[in-house]
Design a protein around this motif. Structure first.
Motif, mmCIF file in Angstrom:
data_model
loop_
_atom_site.group_PDB
_atom_site.id
_atom_site.type_symbol
_atom_site.label_atom_id
_atom_site.label_comp_id
_atom_site.label_asym_id
_atom_site.label_seq_id
_atom_site.Cartn_x
_atom_site.Cartn_y
_atom_site.Cartn_z
ATOM 1 N N ALA A 127 -4.665 -7.821 -17.249
ATOM 2 C CA ALA A 127 -3.867 -8.947 -16.766
ATOM 3 C C ALA A 127 -2.633 -8.453 -16.007
ATOM 4 C CB ALA A 127 -3.458 -9.828 -17.936
ATOM 5 N N ILE A 128 -2.031 -7.385 -16.522
ATOM 6 C CA ILE A 128 -0.856 -6.810 -15.854
ATOM 7 C C ILE A 128 -1.248 -6.277 -14.475
ATOM 8 C CG2 ILE A 128 0.819 -4.909 -15.934
ATOM 9 C CD1 ILE A 128 0.815 -5.215 -18.997
ATOM 10 N N MET A 129 -2.380 -5.616 -14.404
ATOM 11 C CA MET A 129 -2.853 -5.084 -13.125
ATOM 12 C C MET A 129 -3.112 -6.210 -12.135
ATOM 13 S SD MET A 129 -5.523 -2.137 -14.407
ATOM 14 C CE MET A 129 -6.144 -1.881 -12.744
ATOM 15 N N GLU A 130 -3.612 -7.319 -12.637
ATOM 16 C CA GLU A 130 -3.905 -8.465 -11.785
ATOM 17 C C GLU A 130 -2.638 -9.043 -11.171
ATOM 18 O OE1 GLU A 130 -6.652 -10.828 -9.902
ATOM 19 O OE2 GLU A 130 -7.071 -9.227 -11.350
ATOM 20 N N LYS A 131 -1.558 -8.985 -11.942
ATOM 21 C CA LYS A 131 -0.287 -9.573 -11.492
ATOM 22 C C LYS A 131 0.577 -8.580 -10.708
ATOM 23 C CE LYS A 131 0.082 -12.853 -15.352
ATOM 24 N NZ LYS A 131 0.897 -13.257 -16.522
ATOM 25 N N SER A 132 0.416 -7.275 -10.978
ATOM 26 C CA SER A 132 1.293 -6.274 -10.373
ATOM 27 C C SER A 132 0.514 -5.295 -9.498
ATOM 28 C CB SER A 132 2.048 -5.496 -11.463
ATOM 29 O OG SER A 132 2.791 -4.438 -10.897
ATOM 30 N N GLN A 133 0.720 -5.386 -8.195
ATOM 31 C CA GLN A 133 0.091 -4.448 -7.275
ATOM 32 C C GLN A 133 0.650 -3.046 -7.478
ATOM 33 O OE1 GLN A 133 -2.441 -5.042 -5.386
ATOM 34 N NE2 GLN A 133 -2.539 -3.061 -4.356
ATOM 35 N N ASP A 134 1.930 -2.955 -7.859
ATOM 36 C CA ASP A 134 2.558 -1.652 -8.105
ATOM 37 C C ASP A 134 1.841 -0.907 -9.230
ATOM 38 O OD1 ASP A 134 4.541 -1.806 -6.157
ATOM 39 O OD2 ASP A 134 5.868 -2.951 -7.465
ATOM 40 N N ILE A 135 1.611 -1.613 -10.342
ATOM 41 C CA ILE A 135 0.922 -0.984 -11.474
ATOM 42 C C ILE A 135 -0.506 -0.615 -11.101
ATOM 43 C CG2 ILE A 135 0.045 -1.372 -13.813
ATOM 44 C CD1 ILE A 135 3.032 -0.869 -13.714
ATOM 45 N N LYS A 136 -1.156 -1.489 -10.379
ATOM 46 C CA LYS A 136 -2.531 -1.237 -9.954
ATOM 47 C C LYS A 136 -2.600 0.035 -9.110
ATOM 48 C CE LYS A 136 -6.486 -3.607 -7.848
ATOM 49 N NZ LYS A 136 -6.937 -4.876 -7.200
ATOM 50 N N GLU A 137 -1.666 0.180 -8.168
ATOM 51 C CA GLU A 137 -1.634 1.368 -7.319
ATOM 52 C C GLU A 137 -1.282 2.615 -8.134
ATOM 53 O OE1 GLU A 137 1.112 0.488 -4.224
ATOM 54 O OE2 GLU A 137 -0.280 -0.809 -3.126
ATOM 55 N N LEU A 138 -0.361 2.456 -9.080
ATOM 56 C CA LEU A 138 0.027 3.586 -9.935
ATOM 57 C C LEU A 138 -1.169 4.095 -10.728
ATOM 58 C CD1 LEU A 138 3.572 2.977 -11.476
ATOM 59 C CD2 LEU A 138 2.716 5.068 -10.427
ATOM 60 N N PHE A 139 -1.939 3.185 -11.283
ATOM 61 C CA PHE A 139 -3.120 3.583 -12.050
ATOM 62 C C PHE A 139 -4.116 4.328 -11.154
ATOM 63 C CE2 PHE A 139 -2.848 0.074 -15.527
ATOM 64 C CZ PHE A 139 -1.820 0.772 -16.124
ATOM 65 N N LYS A 140 -4.311 3.810 -9.950
ATOM 66 C CA LYS A 140 -5.316 4.398 -9.061
ATOM 67 C C LYS A 140 -4.933 5.818 -8.676
ATOM 68 C CE LYS A 140 -8.115 3.382 -5.001
ATOM 69 N NZ LYS A 140 -8.415 2.407 -3.915
ATOM 70 N N ILE A 141 -3.666 6.017 -8.283
ATOM 71 C CA ILE A 141 -3.248 7.348 -7.876
ATOM 72 C C ILE A 141 -3.132 8.278 -9.079
ATOM 73 C CG2 ILE A 141 -0.772 7.005 -8.000
ATOM 74 C CD1 ILE A 141 -2.706 8.843 -5.264
ATOM 75 N N SER A 142 -2.783 7.734 -10.236
ATOM 76 C CA SER A 142 -2.692 8.553 -11.456
ATOM 77 C C SER A 142 -4.053 9.103 -11.842
ATOM 78 C CB SER A 142 -2.107 7.728 -12.611
ATOM 79 O OG SER A 142 -0.776 7.337 -12.339
ATOM 80 N N GLU A 143 -5.088 8.334 -11.588
ATOM 81 C CA GLU A 143 -6.440 8.793 -11.899
ATOM 82 C C GLU A 143 -6.852 9.971 -11.019
ATOM 83 O OE1 GLU A 143 -9.018 5.391 -11.687
ATOM 84 O OE2 GLU A 143 -8.830 5.024 -13.843
#
Length: 329
Positions: A127-143
């Motif tokens: 749900a947080i990823m859905e609401k926050s593009q910043d978190i979504k991008e952070l997760f993607k690059i962190s992977e």
């Protein structure tokens, strides 16, 4: 071995931002460097992920991850995207070590104790990823840095971003550094993140300065371990001594000489003993091995002269404790 660039065979040239060579040669992966070089070479030209992949040997999916990495590192503009049928051309932006103004999360920047970390469930994180593009991008690059993220790692990243207030590019720099030294456990990363938040290290420039300082400290400790022939890492107390010597400006040569004196006297490694020798030398105005040895030679001469005048056996005076080595254990 020395290397020299053969400038005579250069053809067309293109620029590479200095920040890439200064800050990211160790932190970025080979694939990320390849993608960036190709994009810089094609600056102003529309490139597709497939075209970049064909010219670099990097998969199309990894191309997109690499572009995101350089965006978050503020080397490419935040608007940069790999061209798809409806995508815009890739554009490079002037390099700046400052993050965009809208990249600062509105968060409480106080440092929290580990037991105050977030503990979101998988559905809550989604749900947080859905609401926050910043978190979504952070997760993607962190992977791309850590591999597939576990729930604890995702919670940790959210905590660093939303609670500690660290900017995305700073978190990426931190994760890249930890990966480069093969210390990617969550506890270690969070410990450094907490220190950075407390010290208000929240730009790439500040993060790189801190990393250089950490590396210098690690190299200093490694050199001391080599001099002392240590097999195990120093204890906390021993590290305190080492840090004192570093701050005091004692040379490795002088520390090694103090170590040799210690072995001669007590036949074992003793940090407290070495420290007292070094402090005694410093208080006497000696900060080099040559100065210490000159003082020792003068002391021997004076003792021999005294012995000669008193008709005493010289050997009795050769068994001395140098005046600059007198200290209480």
């Amino acid at each position: 071995m020395e290397f020299k660039v053969n400038c005579g065979i250069w053809g067309a040239m293109f620029g590479v931002p200095s920040i890439v060579a200064d800050n990211f040669l160790k932190l970025a992966s080979g694939q990320q460097i390849k993608v960036l070089l190709f994009l810089l070479r094609c600056s102003g030209k529309t490139c597709s992920a497939e075209e970049i992949s064909a010219n670099t040997g990097v998969s199309a999916e990894e191309v997109e991850d690499a572009v995101l990495f350089w965006q978050q590192a503020n080397v490419l503009s935040p608007q940069t995207s790999v061209n798809t049928p409806s995508a815009q051309p890739i554009m490079t932006a002037p390099v700046s070590t400052k993050a965009p103004a809208n990249n600062t999360p509105a968060a409480n920047t106080a440092v929290a104790a580990p037991d105050h970390k977030f503990n979101f469930s998988g559905s809550e994180i989604a749900a947080i990823m859905e609401k926050s593009q910043d978190i979504k991008e952070l997760f993607k690059i962190s992977e791309t840095i850590l591999g597939p993220l576990k729930n604890g790692q995702m919670n940790s990243i959210i905590w660093m971003f939303d609670h500690l207030g660290l900017k995305k590019e700073v978190i990426i720099t931190l994760l890249s550094y930890c990966a480069s030294i093969e210390k990617v456990n969550t506890a270690y990363i969070e410990k450094i993140a907490s220190v950075w938040a407390e010290k208000e290290i929240n730009t790439i420039a500040a993060a790189q300065d801190e990393i250089q300082s950490i590396n210098a400290g690690r190299e200093y400790i490694s050199r001391i371990m080599q001099i002392f022939q240590m097999q195990n890492r120093p204890t906390s107390k021993q590290n305190e001594f080492i840090q004192q010597w570093k701050n005091a400006g004692f040379s490795f040569e002088l520390i090694e000489y103090a170590y040799e004196k210690t072995i001669e006297q007590i036949n074992k490694l003793n940090f407290n003993y070495i420290n007292k020798i070094l402090l005694s030398w410093r208080d006497s105005g000696f900060m080099s091995v040559k100065e210490v040895q000159n003082a020792e030679s003068e002391y021997v001469k004076k003792k021999k002269n005294t012995a000669s005048k008193n008709n005493s056996d010289d050997s009795d005076y050769e068994k001395y404790e140098s005046v600059i080595n007198k200290f209480l254990l």
